[in-house]
Design a protein around this motif. Sequence first.
Motif, mmCIF file in Angstrom:
data_model
loop_
_atom_site.group_PDB
_atom_site.id
_atom_site.type_symbol
_atom_site.label_atom_id
_atom_site.label_comp_id
_atom_site.label_asym_id
_atom_site.label_seq_id
_atom_site.Cartn_x
_atom_site.Cartn_y
_atom_site.Cartn_z
ATOM 1 N N GLY A 20 -42.801 6.785 79.568
ATOM 2 C CA GLY A 20 -43.960 6.470 80.393
ATOM 3 C C GLY A 20 -45.051 5.696 79.676
ATOM 4 O O GLY A 20 -46.005 5.252 80.291
ATOM 5 N N SER A 21 -44.928 5.514 78.361
ATOM 6 C CA SER A 21 -45.944 4.806 77.586
ATOM 7 C C SER A 21 -45.641 3.313 77.522
ATOM 8 O O SER A 21 -44.478 2.909 77.496
ATOM 9 N N ARG A 22 -46.683 2.506 77.477
ATOM 10 C CA ARG A 22 -46.547 1.056 77.288
ATOM 11 C C ARG A 22 -47.081 0.623 75.930
ATOM 12 O O ARG A 22 -47.024 -0.539 75.589
ATOM 13 N N ARG A 23 -47.662 1.559 75.173
ATOM 14 C CA ARG A 23 -48.321 1.219 73.908
ATOM 15 C C ARG A 23 -47.412 1.530 72.722
ATOM 16 O O ARG A 23 -46.822 2.600 72.636
ATOM 17 N N TRP A 24 -47.336 0.566 71.793
ATOM 18 C CA TRP A 24 -46.500 0.680 70.601
ATOM 19 C C TRP A 24 -47.311 0.267 69.386
ATOM 20 O O TRP A 24 -48.126 -0.643 69.453
ATOM 21 N N GLU A 25 -47.072 0.929 68.247
ATOM 22 C CA GLU A 25 -47.737 0.589 66.991
ATOM 23 C C GLU A 25 -46.776 -0.208 66.122
ATOM 24 O O GLU A 25 -45.595 0.142 66.003
ATOM 25 N N VAL A 26 -47.263 -1.284 65.504
ATOM 26 C CA VAL A 26 -46.456 -2.123 64.620
ATOM 27 C C VAL A 26 -46.391 -1.463 63.245
ATOM 28 O O VAL A 26 -47.413 -1.197 62.637
ATOM 29 N N TYR A 27 -45.168 -1.145 62.776
ATOM 30 C CA TYR A 27 -45.016 -0.550 61.451
ATOM 31 C C TYR A 27 -44.273 -1.461 60.478
ATOM 32 O O TYR A 27 -44.189 -1.161 59.290
ATOM 33 N N ARG A 28 -43.746 -2.584 60.928
ATOM 34 C CA ARG A 28 -43.072 -3.543 60.044
ATOM 35 C C ARG A 28 -43.243 -4.928 60.645
ATOM 36 O O ARG A 28 -43.118 -5.104 61.859
ATOM 37 N N VAL A 29 -43.538 -5.911 59.801
ATOM 38 C CA VAL A 29 -43.724 -7.283 60.256
ATOM 39 C C VAL A 29 -42.820 -8.194 59.434
ATOM 40 O O VAL A 29 -42.739 -8.055 58.223
ATOM 41 N N GLY A 30 -42.147 -9.097 60.107
ATOM 42 C CA GLY A 30 -41.258 -10.055 59.456
ATOM 43 C C GLY A 30 -40.566 -10.853 60.548
ATOM 44 O O GLY A 30 -41.116 -11.053 61.629
ATOM 45 N N ALA A 31 -39.332 -11.298 60.275
ATOM 46 C CA ALA A 31 -38.562 -11.985 61.308
ATOM 47 C C ALA A 31 -38.281 -11.009 62.449
ATOM 48 O O ALA A 31 -38.286 -11.376 63.619
ATOM 49 N N ASP A 32 -38.050 -9.733 62.096
ATOM 50 C CA ASP A 32 -37.951 -8.652 63.065
ATOM 51 C C ASP A 32 -39.220 -7.820 62.943
ATOM 52 O O ASP A 32 -39.753 -7.643 61.857
ATOM 53 N N VAL A 33 -39.682 -7.295 64.069
ATOM 54 C CA VAL A 33 -40.902 -6.489 64.077
ATOM 55 C C VAL A 33 -40.518 -5.061 64.418
ATOM 56 O O VAL A 33 -39.806 -4.818 65.400
ATOM 57 N N GLY A 34 -40.982 -4.111 63.602
ATOM 58 C CA GLY A 34 -40.725 -2.697 63.850
ATOM 59 C C GLY A 34 -41.841 -2.103 64.669
ATOM 60 O O GLY A 34 -43.021 -2.311 64.385
ATOM 61 N N LEU A 35 -41.476 -1.355 65.717
ATOM 62 C CA LEU A 35 -42.454 -0.742 66.617
ATOM 63 C C LEU A 35 -42.185 0.751 66.739
ATOM 64 O O LEU A 35 -41.039 1.184 66.731
ATOM 65 N N ARG A 36 -43.274 1.527 66.878
ATOM 66 C CA ARG A 36 -43.177 2.970 67.104
ATOM 67 C C ARG A 36 -43.916 3.288 68.392
ATOM 68 O O ARG A 36 -45.094 2.942 68.545
ATOM 69 N N CYS A 37 -43.232 3.935 69.335
ATOM 70 C CA CYS A 37 -43.834 4.288 70.616
ATOM 71 C C CYS A 37 -44.930 5.316 70.387
ATOM 72 O O CYS A 37 -44.726 6.313 69.686
ATOM 73 N N LEU A 38 -46.105 5.097 70.974
ATOM 74 C CA LEU A 38 -47.211 6.025 70.831
ATOM 75 C C LEU A 38 -47.101 7.209 71.794
ATOM 76 O O LEU A 38 -47.881 8.143 71.705
ATOM 77 N N GLY A 39 -46.120 7.181 72.675
ATOM 78 C CA GLY A 39 -45.909 8.292 73.587
ATOM 79 C C GLY A 39 -44.963 9.334 73.008
ATOM 80 O O GLY A 39 -45.263 10.523 72.986
ATOM 81 N N CYS A 40 -43.813 8.880 72.495
ATOM 82 C CA CYS A 40 -42.791 9.822 72.040
ATOM 83 C C CYS A 40 -42.401 9.644 70.577
ATOM 84 O O CYS A 40 -41.666 10.455 70.032
ATOM 85 N N GLY A 41 -42.854 8.563 69.919
ATOM 86 C CA GLY A 41 -42.539 8.357 68.511
ATOM 87 C C GLY A 41 -41.237 7.610 68.248
ATOM 88 O O GLY A 41 -40.868 7.420 67.091
#
Length: 66
Positions: A20-41
């Motif tokens: 149900g969450s639309r918000r994600w935190e960026v934990y890695r930046v590069g050619a690929d971007v790592g994201l962590r959901c702020l709703g469930c992790g």
Amino acid sequence: MPIEIHLGDVVQMRKEHPCGSRRWEVYRVGADVGLRCLGCGHRVMLPRRKLERAVKRVEPPEKSNQ
């Protein structure tokens, strides 16, 4: 035109995650971007190009008062 994404930014996606969450935190930046959901992790890796199409808004990281 590429968007600027930095470590710790919070991105709002166009589509909802199943939790149900639309918000994600960026934990890695590069050619690929790592994201962590702020709703469930849940963590995912997306190619930068695919992320740029899916992002609705980028919020700078929240500063803590320490």
